[in-house]
Design a protein around this motif. Structure first.
Motif, short mmCIF file in Angstrom:
data_model
loop_
_atom_site.label_atom_id
_atom_site.label_comp_id
_atom_site.label_asym_id
_atom_site.label_seq_id
_atom_site.Cartn_x
_atom_site.Cartn_y
_atom_site.Cartn_z
N GLN A 186 62.14 -14.02 -13.04
CA GLN A 186 61.48 -12.73 -13.23
C GLN A 186 60.06 -12.87 -13.81
N ARG A 187 59.84 -13.88 -14.62
CA ARG A 187 58.55 -14.05 -15.29
C ARG A 187 57.59 -14.98 -14.55
N GLN A 188 58.11 -15.86 -13.76
CA GLN A 188 57.29 -16.92 -13.19
C GLN A 188 57.47 -16.97 -11.67
N HIS A 189 56.37 -16.90 -10.97
CA HIS A 189 56.43 -16.98 -9.51
C HIS A 189 55.06 -17.28 -8.94
N MET A 232 46.25 -19.10 -3.36
CA MET A 232 45.50 -20.36 -3.40
C MET A 232 44.19 -20.09 -4.14
N VAL A 233 43.73 -21.09 -4.90
CA VAL A 233 42.49 -20.95 -5.66
C VAL A 233 41.78 -22.30 -5.67
N LYS A 234 40.45 -22.24 -5.68
CA LYS A 234 39.66 -23.47 -5.78
C LYS A 234 39.37 -23.75 -7.25
N VAL A 235 39.68 -24.98 -7.63
CA VAL A 235 39.37 -25.44 -8.99
C VAL A 235 38.73 -26.82 -8.86
N GLY A 236 37.52 -26.92 -9.30
CA GLY A 236 36.82 -28.20 -9.23
C GLY A 236 36.70 -28.75 -7.82
N GLY A 237 36.59 -27.88 -6.84
CA GLY A 237 36.44 -28.31 -5.45
C GLY A 237 37.76 -28.50 -4.72
N ALA A 238 38.87 -28.49 -5.42
CA ALA A 238 40.18 -28.65 -4.78
C ALA A 238 40.84 -27.28 -4.61
N THR A 239 41.51 -27.09 -3.50
CA THR A 239 42.26 -25.87 -3.27
C THR A 239 43.69 -26.10 -3.75
N LEU A 240 44.13 -25.26 -4.69
CA LEU A 240 45.42 -25.46 -5.35
C LEU A 240 46.27 -24.19 -5.27
N GLU A 241 47.59 -24.38 -5.33
CA GLU A 241 48.51 -23.24 -5.43
C GLU A 241 48.25 -22.50 -6.72
N GLN A 242 48.34 -21.18 -6.68
CA GLN A 242 48.16 -20.39 -7.89
C GLN A 242 49.45 -19.62 -8.18
N TRP A 243 49.89 -19.72 -9.41
CA TRP A 243 51.12 -19.08 -9.87
C TRP A 243 50.82 -18.13 -11.01
N GLN A 244 51.84 -17.33 -11.33
CA GLN A 244 51.71 -16.37 -12.42
C GLN A 244 52.89 -16.51 -13.37
N GLY A 251 50.77 -8.62 -20.02
CA GLY A 251 49.99 -9.85 -20.11
C GLY A 251 50.45 -10.91 -19.11
N ARG A 252 49.46 -11.53 -18.50
CA ARG A 252 49.75 -12.53 -17.47
C ARG A 252 48.91 -13.78 -17.68
N ILE A 253 49.47 -14.89 -17.26
CA ILE A 253 48.74 -16.14 -17.14
C ILE A 253 48.78 -16.51 -15.67
N TRP A 254 47.63 -16.79 -15.10
CA TRP A 254 47.57 -17.35 -13.75
C TRP A 254 47.19 -18.81 -13.92
N TYR A 255 47.84 -19.65 -13.16
CA TYR A 255 47.56 -21.08 -13.29
C TYR A 255 47.65 -21.75 -11.93
N ALA A 256 46.84 -22.77 -11.78
CA ALA A 256 46.82 -23.57 -10.56
C ALA A 256 47.45 -24.92 -10.84
N ILE A 257 48.19 -25.41 -9.86
CA ILE A 257 48.94 -26.65 -10.05
C ILE A 257 48.25 -27.79 -9.31
N ASP A 258 47.80 -28.79 -10.06
CA ASP A 258 47.21 -30.00 -9.47
C ASP A 258 48.21 -31.13 -9.66
N ASP A 259 48.98 -31.39 -8.60
CA ASP A 259 50.03 -32.41 -8.69
C ASP A 259 49.45 -33.82 -8.87
N ASP A 260 48.30 -34.07 -8.26
CA ASP A 260 47.72 -35.41 -8.33
C ASP A 260 47.37 -35.82 -9.76
N SER A 261 46.78 -34.90 -10.51
CA SER A 261 46.40 -35.22 -11.89
C SER A 261 47.42 -34.70 -12.91
#
Length: 115
Positions: free
Chosen positions: A54-57, A65-77, A84-94
């Motif tokens: 319910q809280r995370q998806h 999808m969002v660009k962070v530092g030139g990389a296109t990453l999945e964006q979650w909430q 209140g929400r946090i949006w975050y992008a997942i960089d699996d490589d780093s």
């Protein structure tokens, strides 16, 4: 060394970083307002960034999808409070979770009543 009393760190930790100044400031405001909720969010995000409940998806459509530092990453909430929400992008490589948005107010971009 016996190891007794040694700090044991997580074997495969995730690093959490702010993607920009606004995300950092939003995180700081959440920390000041709802530190316990933010701590639970931190544990949830770093334990399983792709957990769905319910809280995370994942975000849908163009927000997914969002660009962070030139990389296109999945964006979650993650729902920190009722609005209140946090949006975050997942960089699996780093193994980095980039906080792209943090705030106490409901993000207008996901408000379905506006459409």
């Amino acid at each position: 060394m016996t190891g007794r009393g040694a700090e044991l760190s997580r074997p495969k930790p995730w690093t959490v970083r702010a993607a920009d100044r606004q995300a950092y400031q939003g995180w700081q405001r959440l920390l000041a307002a709802v530190p316990d909720n933010l701590d639970r969010a931190w544990v949830a995000l770093t334990s399983d960034p792709r957990h769905v409940d319910q809280r995370q998806h994942s975000l849908k459509g163009q927000l997914g999808m969002v660009k962070v530092g030139g990389a296109t990453l999945e964006q979650w909430q993650y729902e920190v409070t009722g609005a209140g929400r946090i949006w975050y992008a997942i960089d699996d490589d780093s193994r980095t979770l980039w906080i792209t948005r943090a705030g106490a107010g409901h993000p207008k971009q996901t408000d379905t009543r506006r459409k």
